[in-house]
Design a protein around this motif. Structure first.
Motif, PDB file in Angstrom:
ATOM      1  N   ARG A 295       0.838  -1.208   0.000  1.00  0.00           N
ATOM      2  CA  ARG A 295       0.000   0.000   0.000  1.00  0.00           C
ATOM      3  C   ARG A 295       0.875   1.262   0.000  1.00  0.00           C
ATOM      4  N   ALA A 296       1.958   1.232   0.750  1.00  0.00           N
ATOM      5  CA  ALA A 296       2.837   2.408   0.770  1.00  0.00           C
ATOM      6  C   ALA A 296       3.341   2.715  -0.640  1.00  0.00           C
ATOM      7  N   LEU A 297       3.518   1.677  -1.433  1.00  0.00           N
ATOM      8  CA  LEU A 297       4.002   1.877  -2.804  1.00  0.00           C
ATOM      9  C   LEU A 297       2.868   2.240  -3.751  1.00  0.00           C
ATOM     10  N   ASP A 298       1.662   2.297  -3.211  1.00  0.00           N
ATOM     11  CA  ASP A 298       0.504   2.747  -3.976  1.00  0.00           C
ATOM     12  C   ASP A 298       0.198   1.828  -5.157  1.00  0.00           C
TER      13      ASP A 298
ATOM     14  N   GLU B  60      -8.388  -3.044  -0.290  1.00  0.00           N
ATOM     15  CA  GLU B  60      -8.276  -1.800  -1.059  1.00  0.00           C
ATOM     16  C   GLU B  60      -6.824  -1.391  -1.152  1.00  0.00           C
ATOM     17  N   ARG B  61      -6.411  -0.999  -2.354  1.00  0.00           N
ATOM     18  CA  ARG B  61      -5.057  -0.513  -2.615  1.00  0.00           C
ATOM     19  C   ARG B  61      -4.015  -1.301  -1.843  1.00  0.00           C
ATOM     20  N   PRO B  62      -3.649  -2.455  -2.284  1.00  0.00           N
ATOM     21  CA  PRO B  62      -4.127  -3.094  -3.497  1.00  0.00           C
ATOM     22  C   PRO B  62      -5.419  -3.885  -3.285  1.00  0.00           C
ATOM     23  N   GLU B  63      -6.185  -3.925  -4.360  1.00  0.00           N
ATOM     24  CA  GLU B  63      -7.396  -4.732  -4.371  1.00  0.00           C
ATOM     25  C   GLU B  63      -7.112  -6.035  -5.112  1.00  0.00           C
ATOM     26  N   LEU B  64      -7.638  -7.120  -4.579  1.00  0.00           N
ATOM     27  CA  LEU B  64      -7.428  -8.413  -5.241  1.00  0.00           C
ATOM     28  C   LEU B  64      -8.196  -8.481  -6.555  1.00  0.00           C
TER      29      LEU B  64
ATOM     30  N   LEU C  11       1.578  -3.505 -11.747  1.00  0.00           N
ATOM     31  CA  LEU C  11       0.697  -4.124 -10.764  1.00  0.00           C
ATOM     32  C   LEU C  11       1.498  -5.194 -10.040  1.00  0.00           C
ATOM     33  N   ALA C  12       0.948  -5.659  -8.923  1.00  0.00           N
ATOM     34  CA  ALA C  12       1.520  -6.836  -8.267  1.00  0.00           C
ATOM     35  C   ALA C  12       0.751  -8.064  -8.747  1.00  0.00           C
ATOM     36  N   VAL C  13       1.431  -9.202  -8.759  1.00  0.00           N
ATOM     37  CA  VAL C  13       0.785 -10.480  -9.079  1.00  0.00           C
ATOM     38  C   VAL C  13       1.259 -11.477  -8.029  1.00  0.00           C
ATOM     39  N   ALA C  14       0.319 -12.156  -7.371  1.00  0.00           N
ATOM     40  CA  ALA C  14       0.701 -13.161  -6.376  1.00  0.00           C
ATOM     41  C   ALA C  14       0.666 -14.541  -7.042  1.00  0.00           C
ATOM     42  N   LEU C  15       1.734 -15.308  -6.857  1.00  0.00           N
ATOM     43  CA  LEU C  15       1.879 -16.591  -7.562  1.00  0.00           C
ATOM     44  C   LEU C  15       2.189 -17.705  -6.570  1.00  0.00           C
ATOM     45  N   HIS C  16       1.421 -18.748  -6.634  1.00  0.00           N
ATOM     46  CA  HIS C  16       1.539 -19.872  -5.709  1.00  0.00           C
ATOM     47  C   HIS C  16       2.827 -20.653  -5.960  1.00  0.00           C
ATOM     48  N   ALA C  17       3.333 -21.211  -4.836  1.00  0.00           N
ATOM     49  CA  ALA C  17       4.602 -21.926  -4.904  1.00  0.00           C
ATOM     50  C   ALA C  17       4.549 -23.088  -5.886  1.00  0.00           C
ATOM     51  N   ASN C  18       5.556 -23.247  -6.527  1.00  0.00           N
ATOM     52  CA  ASN C  18       5.911 -24.095  -7.652  1.00  0.00           C
ATOM     53  C   ASN C  18       4.868 -24.017  -8.763  1.00  0.00           C
ATOM     54  N   VAL C  19       3.655 -24.559  -8.498  1.00  0.00           N
ATOM     55  CA  VAL C  19       2.733 -24.779  -9.616  1.00  0.00           C
ATOM     56  C   VAL C  19       2.144 -23.494 -10.198  1.00  0.00           C
TER      57      VAL C  19
ATOM     58  N   LEU D  87      10.369  -6.532   3.579  1.00  0.00           N
ATOM     59  CA  LEU D  87       9.916  -5.166   3.255  1.00  0.00           C
ATOM     60  C   LEU D  87      10.939  -4.486   2.351  1.00  0.00           C
ATOM     61  N   GLU D  88      12.202  -4.658   2.731  1.00  0.00           N
ATOM     62  CA  GLU D  88      13.255  -4.040   1.914  1.00  0.00           C
ATOM     63  C   GLU D  88      13.248  -4.616   0.496  1.00  0.00           C
ATOM     64  N   SER D  89      13.033  -5.936   0.407  1.00  0.00           N
ATOM     65  CA  SER D  89      13.018  -6.586  -0.912  1.00  0.00           C
ATOM     66  C   SER D  89      11.880  -6.081  -1.782  1.00  0.00           C
ATOM     67  N   ILE D  90      10.710  -5.926  -1.165  1.00  0.00           N
ATOM     68  CA  ILE D  90       9.558  -5.443  -1.949  1.00  0.00           C
ATOM     69  C   ILE D  90       9.851  -4.036  -2.460  1.00  0.00           C
ATOM     70  N   LEU D  91      10.403  -3.210  -1.591  1.00  0.00           N
ATOM     71  CA  LEU D  91      10.728  -1.839  -2.005  1.00  0.00           C
ATOM     72  C   LEU D  91      11.796  -1.837  -3.102  1.00  0.00           C
ATOM     73  N   ARG D  92      12.834  -2.632  -2.895  1.00  0.00           N
ATOM     74  CA  ARG D  92      13.903  -2.675  -3.898  1.00  0.00           C
ATOM     75  C   ARG D  92      13.349  -3.187  -5.239  1.00  0.00           C
TER      76      ARG D  92
END
Ligand SMILES: Cc1ncc(C[n+]2csc(CCOP(=O)(O)OP(=O)(O)O)c2C)c(N)n1
Ligand SMILES: [Mg+2]
Length: 624
Positions: free
Chosen positions: A31-34, A60-64, A88-96, A163-168
Motif C-alpha cells: 500500500r505504501a508503494l501505492d 483496497e489498494r491493493p485490491e485483489l 501491478l503486483a501479481v501473487a503466484l503460488h509456490a511451484n505450480v 519489506l526491503e526486498s519489496i521496495l527494492r
C-alpha cells in the motif's frame, strides 16, 4: 474502486490498524508503494498475505483481482502496464502457480514491462511444513524457474528483509530498462506473529533514481547529423505513451524533415496519418517502407525492437549506407539464455539513454523553424478512412460463408472509428490501411514474447487501465489466442471492466498452416494436407457461447458483412453500458500477402537473402 464497479461481498476497508503478522507488514508495504491491484489465482503458499490484504487492508489498494489462471493474472498486469506504464503486483503460488505463469512472464520480459511478482514458498523451515502438500510446493530456489527472464529476484529471510526486498523490487521494475521482478515470500515469515512490527522503510529515504539525460556532446552530434541530413529517418520503437512525448516526436520529425517508420510490436508512437509517416506500421518492415531505410543517410532508432533484423530485411541482408544512431537502454537487460535481444545492431552512435529524453534534448537543440519537408510520398495520398469492404464475399457453400479478413478489418475500423477505440491487439493479416493510429493509446502494442494465449488477459488489464477514460478497449484476437486465454473474460465480467473482443475466427492455428504449406512445397509433398493438426473444426467451437458462459455478451458466429455490422452496433451499445462483449467472426483462412511472405521468409535456410517478396502463398494470392 467506485461502488458501481464493486461486486457484492467486498469487505469493508481498514479493519485493523496495527500489523500483527509478517504478512500484515508486507501488505502495508504494497500500500505504501501505492500499488492499486494485485492479480492472483489463490494458493496456500501466500495464504498469510492473502488474509492480510483482505482482513488487514480491507481489500483496497491493493485490491485483489481474482483470475482463473496464473497466465491470465500476469497477462492482466502486462496489459495494465502497457497503458499506464505502471506496475501491478501479481501473487503466484509456490511451484505450480509460478509454473503456470511462466509464459506470460516471458512475454512481459520480452516486452520490457514493469511488474512486481510476489511468490509464496515454504515454509522454508522444514519443521513447520504440513505433510505432503507443503513439500511438493516448496523449492529451494523457486526463482530459478524464471531467473533468465526477470530483472531481479530475492527470497528474503526475515520480515524486515521482506519489506526491503519489496521496495527494492518495486524501484528496480520501474527503473528503465523495465522488466518484471520476483520477490518470493516465505510462508513461515508471512504467518509469523509480530510482537513489534519492523518499521516500514521511509520512501523519501529510498526514492526512485533520477533519470539520466543523454550526454550533451552526443545530443549535439546527433542534432548536427540530423540537421545536415538529406534523407533522415526515425524508427520509433519502445517509447512512452504520454501526449507530451508523442507531440515532441512529431516536432522532431517536422524540424528536420525526417520520415518515420513505426511498427506493430510496439504501441502507437507517432501519428500514422502524418505526411512524414508514409507507410502503415506492420509486424515486420513492409516492402514499401524498405526503400526509406535503403535511401536514408541518417537513421535514428528510438529503442526500435530488432534494429539489426529490420535493417537487414530492408537491405536484402546487407547493411544500409546510412549513419545510424541507436538510443536504447536495452543492453542492460541482455543475458545468455534468451535471445530476445536480437542480432547485434550496427550503430555509429549508441546511446544508453531514455529515447524520449533524447527526443526532448534534440528538439531543444534544433532550430525552431521547420525545414522544407520532403515531397509527400505517394502512399500518403491514400484515403484517410479505410477503403470500404469488398461487396462480393468469396464463393462458399451455403451456410458456410466466411468474411475475407480484410473486409472484417475494414468493417470493424469503420464501425468503431467514432468510439475512440484503443486497439489492444490486432491479428496478423490486419491490413495496414486499418491502422491509422493518430494518438497515443490508439494502439497499445503486441505481446512481447510471441506467446499465444495472452490476448484475453492483456485485454482485461488494458481495459482496466482504460476504465472511465471514455475510450473503447478493443482487441481483435485469433481464435487460438482467444481460446487459450478465454477464462480471463470472467475476471472482466466480475470486476465490471467493459471491453470488446472481436475474434478473427478462421477455426485454425492458421499461422502454422502457412508454415506447413511452405514445408510441403519445399519438400514436394501434398500441400492439401497443410491443415492437418491445425484446424479447430468438427466440432466447431462456439466462441460466443464460451463468453456467455462467463457472464459476458456473446454475438455470432457472424459470417457476412451485414451481420458483422449489426453485431458491432449491438456490442458497442452493450459495452458502453458496462458489458464485456465478444463477437465471433468467421473469417477465411488467409493472411495478407505481405504478412504471409514475412512469416515464411524467416524460415531458416530457405531465404538467406531475406528477400521480402515471396510467391509461394496461393492461399492469400490476389488478396491485399
Ligand atoms: C504458446 C504458443 N504456442 C504455440 C505458438 C505457435 N503459434 C504461433 S501463431 C499460432 C497460431 C495462432 O492461432 P490464432 O490465434 O487462431 O491466429 P491465426 O494464426 O489463426 O490468425 C501458433 C500456434 C505460440 N506462438 N505460442
Ligand atoms: Mg486462428
Amino acid at each position: 474502486m467506485n461502488d458501481m464497479a464493486k461486486p457484492a461481498g467486498s469487505p469493508n476497508a481498514a479493519v485493523e490498524s496495527v500489523p500483527r503478522f509478517g504478512s500484515d507488514s508486507m501488505a502495508q508495504m504494497l500500500r505504501a508503494l501505492d500499488i492499486p491491484f494485485i492479480a492472483l489465482t489463490p494458493g496456500a503458499s501466500f495464504r498469510g498475505l492473502h488474509d492480510s490484504l483482505v482482513n488487514y487492508l480491507g481489500n483496497e489498494r491493493p485490491e485483489l483481482l481474482l483470475c482463473i489462471h496464473e497466465e491470465n493474472a500476469v497477462a492482466l498486469a502486462h496489459g495494465y502496464a502497457r497503458v499506464t506504464g505502471k506496475p501491478l503486483a501479481v501473487a503466484l503460488h509456490a511451484n505450480v502457480g509460478l509454473m503456470h505463469a511462466t509464459m506470460a512472464i516471458f512475454n512481459a520480459w520480452c516486452d520490457r514491462i514493469p511488474m512486481l511478482l510476489l511468490g509464496g514458498v515454504g515454509p522454508m523451515d522444514a519443521q513447520a511444513r504440513r505433510p505432503w502438500v507443503d513439500w511438493i510446493h516448496t523449492s529451494s530456489d523457486m526463482a530459478a524457474l524464471i531467473r533468465d527472464y526477470t530483472k531481479w529476484d530475492d527470497q528474503p529471510a526475515s520480515v524486515a528483509a521482506s519489506l526491503e526486498s519489496i521496495l527494492r523490487g518495486y524501484r528496480m521494475t520501474t527503473t528503465a530498462p523495465q522488466a518484471p521482478v520476483f520477490v518470493c515470500l516465505d510462508a513461515g515469515l508471512q504467518e509469523q506473529p509480530l510482537a513489534n512490527a519492523p518499521p516500514l522503510p521511509s520512501l523519501e529515504r529510498y526514492p526512485p533514481p533520477r533519470v539520466v539525460d543523454p550526454p550533451p556532446s552526443a545530443v549535439a552530434e546527433i542534432a548536427a547529423a540530423l540537421a545536415g541530413a538529406a534523407a533522415p529517418l526515425l524508427l520509433i520503437g519502445r517509447v512512452a505513451n504520454d501526449a507530451g512525448s508523442f507531440a515532441r516526436r512529431v516536432e522532431l520529425a517536422e524540424r528536420v524533415g525526417a520520415r518515420v517508420i513505426t511498427d506493430l510490436k510496439t504501441a502507437a508512437g507517432f501519428p500514422v496519418p502524418h505526411p512524414l509517416h508514409p507507410h502503415p506500421a506492420g509486424i515486420y518492415i513492409a516492402s514499401e517502407a524498405a526503400p526509406m531505410i535503403r535511401d536514408a543517410d541518417v537513421i535514428v532508432s528510438l529503442d526500435w525492437v530488432d534494429l539489426a533484423g529490420s535493417l537487414r530485411a530492408a537491405c536484402n541482408g546487407a547493411l544500409p549506407a546510412a549513419r545510424i544512431v541507436h538510443c536504447s537502454m536495452d543492453a542492460y537487460l541482455h543475458r545468455g539464455w534468451s535471445k530476445d535481444y536480437q542480432a547485434l545492431a550496427p550503430a555509429e552512435i549508441t546511446l544508453h539513454a531514455d529515447p524520449d529524453r533524447l527526443v526532448a534534448a534534440l528538439v531543444a537543440a534544433l532550430p525552431e523553424a521547420p525545414r522544407v519537408r520532403p515531397a509527400t510520398p505517394a502512399a500518403v495520398t491514400a484515403p484517410a478512412a479505410p477503403p470500404a469492404a469488398s461487396a462480393a464475399a468469396p464463393a462458399a457453400a451455403p451456410g458456410d460463408e466466411r468474411l475475407p479478413i480484410a473486409d472484417m478489418a475494414r468493417i470493424v475500423s469503420t464501425a468503431l472509428g467514432a468510439h475512440r477505440p484503443s486497439y489492444v491487439r490486432l491479428p496478423l493479416g490486419w491490413p495496414g490501411d486499418c491502422c491509422r493510429f493518430a494518438e497515443p493509446l490508439d494502439f497499445i502494442g503486441f505481446d512481447g514474447g510471441g506467446g499465444i494465449g495472452s490476448g484475453p488477459g492483456m485485454t482485461v488489464g488494458a481495459a482496466l487501465a482504460l476504465r472511465g477514460s471514455g475510450r473503447l478497449p478493443v482487441a481483435v484476437l485469433g481464435d487460438g489466442d482467444y481460446l487459450m486465454g478465454v477464462t480471463a473474460l470472467w475476471t472482466a465480467v466480475h470486476y465490471r471492466i467493459p471491453l470488446l473482443i472481436v475474434v478473427s475466427n478462421n477455426q485454425s492455428f492458421f499461422n502454422d498452416e502457412i508454415h506447413q504449406e511452405r514445408m510441403a512445397r519445399l519438400r514436394g509433398r501434398p500441400v492439401e494436407n497443410k491443415w492437418v493438426g491445425l484446424r479447430m473444426d468438427d466440432p466447431a467451437i462456439d466462441l460466443a457461447q464460451l463468453a456467455r458462459g462467463q457472464g459476458a455478451r456473446g454475438y455470432g458466429p457472424v459470417r457476412d458483412a451485414n451481420a458483422l455490422r449489426a453485431a458491432l452496433e449491438e456490442a458497442v451499445r452493450d459495452v458502453g453500458q458496462g458489458a464485456v462483449g465478444v463477437i465471433d467472426v468467421r473469417v477465411a483462412p488467409e493472411y495478407a500477402r505481405s504478412v504471409s511472405s514475412s512469416l515464411v521468409k524467416h524460415l531458416p535456410h530457405q531465404d538467406p537473402s531475406g528477400a521480402i517478396e515471396d510467391a509461394a502463398n496461393p492461399t492469400s494470392g490476389g488478396k491485399p
